[in-house]
Enzyme design. Structure first.
Site, PDB file in Angstrom:
ATOM      1  N   GLN A   1      63.133  33.286  -3.454  1.00 29.42           N
ATOM      2  CA  GLN A   1      64.194  34.248  -3.115  1.00 29.42           C
ATOM      3  C   GLN A   1      65.510  33.823  -3.768  1.00 29.42           C
ATOM      4  O   GLN A   1      65.654  32.677  -4.206  1.00 29.42           O
ATOM      5  CB  GLN A   1      64.385  34.294  -1.587  1.00 29.42           C
ATOM      6  CG  GLN A   1      64.665  32.933  -0.971  1.00 29.42           C
ATOM      7  CD  GLN A   1      64.205  32.822   0.474  1.00 29.42           C
ATOM      8  OE1 GLN A   1      64.096  33.822   1.206  1.00 29.42           O
ATOM      9  NE2 GLN A   1      63.908  31.599   0.910  1.00 29.42           N
TER      10      GLN A   1
ATOM     11  N   TYR B   1      72.652  31.707  17.815  1.00 27.02           N
ATOM     12  CA  TYR B   1      71.250  31.874  17.420  1.00 27.02           C
ATOM     13  C   TYR B   1      70.466  30.563  17.556  1.00 27.02           C
ATOM     14  O   TYR B   1      69.421  30.495  18.201  1.00 27.02           O
ATOM     15  CB  TYR B   1      71.196  32.372  15.977  1.00 27.02           C
ATOM     16  CG  TYR B   1      69.815  32.555  15.427  1.00 27.02           C
ATOM     17  CD1 TYR B   1      69.196  31.527  14.721  1.00 27.02           C
ATOM     18  CD2 TYR B   1      69.122  33.743  15.602  1.00 27.02           C
ATOM     19  CE1 TYR B   1      67.918  31.688  14.209  1.00 27.02           C
ATOM     20  CE2 TYR B   1      67.850  33.906  15.087  1.00 27.02           C
ATOM     21  CZ  TYR B   1      67.256  32.876  14.389  1.00 27.02           C
ATOM     22  OH  TYR B   1      65.986  33.038  13.873  1.00 27.02           O
ATOM     23  N   GLN B   2      71.029  29.469  16.967  1.00 25.47           N
ATOM     24  CA  GLN B   2      70.257  28.213  16.948  1.00 25.47           C
ATOM     25  C   GLN B   2      70.065  27.655  18.362  1.00 25.47           C
ATOM     26  O   GLN B   2      69.002  27.116  18.692  1.00 25.47           O
ATOM     27  CB  GLN B   2      70.967  27.141  16.105  1.00 25.47           C
ATOM     28  CG  GLN B   2      71.635  27.610  14.840  1.00 25.47           C
ATOM     29  CD  GLN B   2      70.679  27.900  13.675  1.00 25.47           C
ATOM     30  OE1 GLN B   2      69.465  27.879  13.834  1.00 25.47           O
ATOM     31  NE2 GLN B   2      71.253  28.190  12.520  1.00 25.47           N
TER      32      GLN B   2
ATOM     33  N   ASP C   1      67.458  25.561   7.331  1.00 20.71           N
ATOM     34  CA  ASP C   1      68.866  25.178   7.329  1.00 20.71           C
ATOM     35  C   ASP C   1      69.110  23.984   8.252  1.00 20.71           C
ATOM     36  O   ASP C   1      70.158  23.352   8.196  1.00 20.71           O
ATOM     37  CB  ASP C   1      69.744  26.375   7.731  1.00 20.71           C
ATOM     38  CG  ASP C   1      69.258  26.990   9.037  1.00 20.71           C
ATOM     39  OD1 ASP C   1      68.700  28.090   9.005  1.00 20.71           O
ATOM     40  OD2 ASP C   1      69.404  26.344  10.091  1.00 20.71           O
TER      41      ASP C   1
ATOM     42  N   GLU D   1      58.879  24.549   6.225  1.00 19.57           N
ATOM     43  CA  GLU D   1      59.797  25.480   5.542  1.00 19.57           C
ATOM     44  C   GLU D   1      59.258  25.704   4.132  1.00 19.57           C
ATOM     45  O   GLU D   1      58.960  24.739   3.424  1.00 19.57           O
ATOM     46  CB  GLU D   1      61.198  24.870   5.495  1.00 19.57           C
ATOM     47  CG  GLU D   1      62.161  25.525   4.503  1.00 19.57           C
ATOM     48  CD  GLU D   1      62.440  27.000   4.757  1.00 19.57           C
ATOM     49  OE1 GLU D   1      62.868  27.353   5.871  1.00 19.57           O
ATOM     50  OE2 GLU D   1      62.180  27.811   3.840  1.00 19.57           O
TER      51      GLU D   1
ATOM     52  N   ASP E   1      53.795  26.752   2.919  1.00 20.54           N
ATOM     53  CA  ASP E   1      53.545  27.999   3.640  1.00 20.54           C
ATOM     54  C   ASP E   1      53.007  27.671   5.037  1.00 20.54           C
ATOM     55  O   ASP E   1      51.999  26.973   5.186  1.00 20.54           O
ATOM     56  CB  ASP E   1      52.505  28.814   2.841  1.00 20.54           C
ATOM     57  CG  ASP E   1      52.243  30.174   3.464  1.00 20.54           C
ATOM     58  OD1 ASP E   1      51.825  31.082   2.746  1.00 20.54           O
ATOM     59  OD2 ASP E   1      52.472  30.325   4.691  1.00 20.54           O
ATOM     60  N   ALA E   2      53.688  28.179   6.049  1.00 22.81           N
ATOM     61  CA  ALA E   2      53.320  27.875   7.445  1.00 22.81           C
ATOM     62  C   ALA E   2      51.918  28.378   7.777  1.00 22.81           C
ATOM     63  O   ALA E   2      51.227  27.806   8.622  1.00 22.81           O
ATOM     64  CB  ALA E   2      54.339  28.507   8.387  1.00 22.81           C
TER      65      ALA E   2
ATOM     66  N   ASP F   1      61.573  30.390  13.336  1.00 22.87           N
ATOM     67  CA  ASP F   1      62.940  30.728  12.928  1.00 22.87           C
ATOM     68  C   ASP F   1      62.861  31.331  11.534  1.00 22.87           C
ATOM     69  O   ASP F   1      63.176  30.687  10.527  1.00 22.87           O
ATOM     70  CB  ASP F   1      63.772  29.439  12.928  1.00 22.87           C
ATOM     71  CG  ASP F   1      65.151  29.672  12.351  1.00 22.87           C
ATOM     72  OD1 ASP F   1      65.790  28.689  11.908  1.00 22.87           O
ATOM     73  OD2 ASP F   1      65.586  30.845  12.322  1.00 22.87           O
TER      74      ASP F   1
ATOM     75  N   TYR G   1      75.023  39.428  12.746  1.00 26.54           N
ATOM     76  CA  TYR G   1      73.685  39.993  12.495  1.00 26.54           C
ATOM     77  C   TYR G   1      73.751  41.511  12.636  1.00 26.54           C
ATOM     78  O   TYR G   1      74.595  42.039  13.352  1.00 26.54           O
ATOM     79  CB  TYR G   1      72.659  39.412  13.460  1.00 26.54           C
ATOM     80  CG  TYR G   1      72.171  38.026  13.077  1.00 26.54           C
ATOM     81  CD1 TYR G   1      72.443  37.483  11.825  1.00 26.54           C
ATOM     82  CD2 TYR G   1      71.443  37.268  13.968  1.00 26.54           C
ATOM     83  CE1 TYR G   1      72.010  36.209  11.486  1.00 26.54           C
ATOM     84  CE2 TYR G   1      70.985  35.990  13.623  1.00 26.54           C
ATOM     85  CZ  TYR G   1      71.276  35.478  12.372  1.00 26.54           C
ATOM     86  OH  TYR G   1      70.832  34.217  12.030  1.00 26.54           O
TER      87      TYR G   1
HETATM   88  N1  JFQ Z   1      68.304  29.729  10.983  1.00 25.80           N
HETATM   89  C1  JFQ Z   1      68.824  31.035  10.743  1.00 25.80           C
HETATM   90  C2  JFQ Z   1      67.723  31.986  10.399  1.00 25.80           C
HETATM   91  C3  JFQ Z   1      68.184  33.395  10.599  1.00 25.80           C
HETATM   92  N2  JFQ Z   1      67.128  34.249  10.976  1.00 25.80           N
HETATM   93  C4  JFQ Z   1      67.235  35.649  10.651  1.00 25.80           C
HETATM   94  C5  JFQ Z   1      68.285  35.954   9.635  1.00 25.80           C
HETATM   95  C6  JFQ Z   1      68.240  37.434   9.271  1.00 25.80           C
HETATM   96  C7  JFQ Z   1      68.424  38.319  10.475  1.00 25.80           C
HETATM   97  N3  JFQ Z   1      68.316  39.702  10.123  1.00 25.80           N
HETATM   98  C8  JFQ Z   1      67.438  37.964  11.556  1.00 25.80           C
HETATM   99  C9  JFQ Z   1      67.486  36.476  11.890  1.00 25.80           C
END
Ligand code: JFQ
Length: 290
Positions: free
Chosen positions: A32, A62-63, A87, A107, A138-139, A157, A226
């Site tokens: 990507q 989020y985290q 990340d 990851e 690949d998970a 995540d 988001y």
């Molecule tokens: N560790 C951050 C990952 C973020 N996860 C996604 C990013 C894109 C968003 N549309 C949904 C959550």
């Protein structure tokens, strides 16, 4: 000078804009395009294939939620798997749990890890925990070789299910997750926005209800940058010891590690945990949680 804005695609016809101060990194990995820019209002921002992943200002929401919603719902998490999360932010949060002995993270894109270490040290600090075992790959492949019932908790995540993460919302993937969890083990899976993705959420919930014979619940929280300003999480448990997601059996407030890496919790607490599972009526109807 010329005003430059980054537009985060929200949904056809909608976008959320952030004013760009400067571009710090922009390259294509094997999977990507990876972009990092300094924004005027939210600190540094990570973007993958044109989709905002996190900003320094609100990544805490989020985290912290994606990590503590599952880990505070079981008595003493010991083995944890993170799918995605390159990340390092989720790892930073998991390391607050002193009961945890072993953390695997899978990851697919090493560039995300390297870029986070360079531009987001407050997130990448998660990789410094000696309990962390990094697997770049690949998970889906990784999970094929995981012994049955290995993990107490699995946290997915992921980015949006377009491109590299497409397969991470399909039934075969959830089946490998279920077999990798112990009885009464828990999954926390990123589950998009209730305002934009109700059909995807409905599909994910019905697949999870077939796959996880414990319980399946939808939780959500506020992440201003988001799409639509909210993000959801699917909390699932496998058959076995009952998991009551609504009342944290392992409250973060009693953990000595709640203060860790010289960093206090900025968002999660046991009240936010309980509140996360309260749903608006339209969603209850849509996902038949009434
Ligand atoms: N560790 C951050 C990952 C973020 N996860 C996604 C990013 C894109 C968003 N549309 C949904 C959550």
């Amino acid at each position: 000078g010329k005003k430059v804005y980054f537009n985060n695609p929200m949904w056809p016809g909608e976008a959320h804009s952030l004013k760009v101060e400067s571009i710090l990194f922009k390259e294509k990995s094997d999977y990507q395009e990876v972009l990092v820019f300094e924004s005027s209002t939210c600190g540094k921002v990570l973007v993958l294939d044109g989709i905002l992943q996190l900003t320094e200002k609100d990544e805490c929401a989020y985290q912290e939620m994606i990590a503590h919603l599952p880990l505070c719902s079981i008595p003493s998490p010991k083995t944890v798997l993170v799918v995605g999360g390159g990340d390092g932010g989720v790892l930073r949060e998991i390391s607050r749990h002193s009961s945890v002995e072993h953390i695997d993270i899978c990851e697919i894109d090493k560039m995300v890890i390297d870029v986070s270490k360079k531009f987001f040290p407050e997130l990448a600090i998660g990789f410094e925990d000696p309990r962390v075992n990094l697997h770049v790959g690949d998970a889906i492949e990784f999970l094929r070789h995981v012994p049955k019932g290995k993990y107490d908790a699995i946290i997915v995540d992921s980015s949006d299910p377009v491109g590299p993460a497409q397969e991470l919302v399909e039934k075969p993937f959830f089946e490998t997750i279920a077999q990798a969890l112990r009885p009464g083990g828990v999954l926390c899976n990123m589950a998009e926005s209730m305002w934009l993705h109700t059909h995807l959420i409905e599909d994910m919930i019905s697949v999870c209800r077939e796959t996880f014979k414990g319980s399946v619940h939808y939780a959500w929280t506020s992440v201003p940058t988001y799409p639509s300003g909210v993000i959801g999480f699917l909390l699932c448990s496998t058959e076995g010891p009952h998991v009551d997601f609504f009342n944290p059996i392992n409250p973060i407030e009693k953990l000595d590690g709640a203060y860790h890496h010289k960093r206090e919790l900025r968002f999660y607490n046991s009240e936010m945990h309980r509140a996360a599972f309260t749903l608006p009526s339209f969603l209850k109807r849509e996902v038949r949680l009434l």
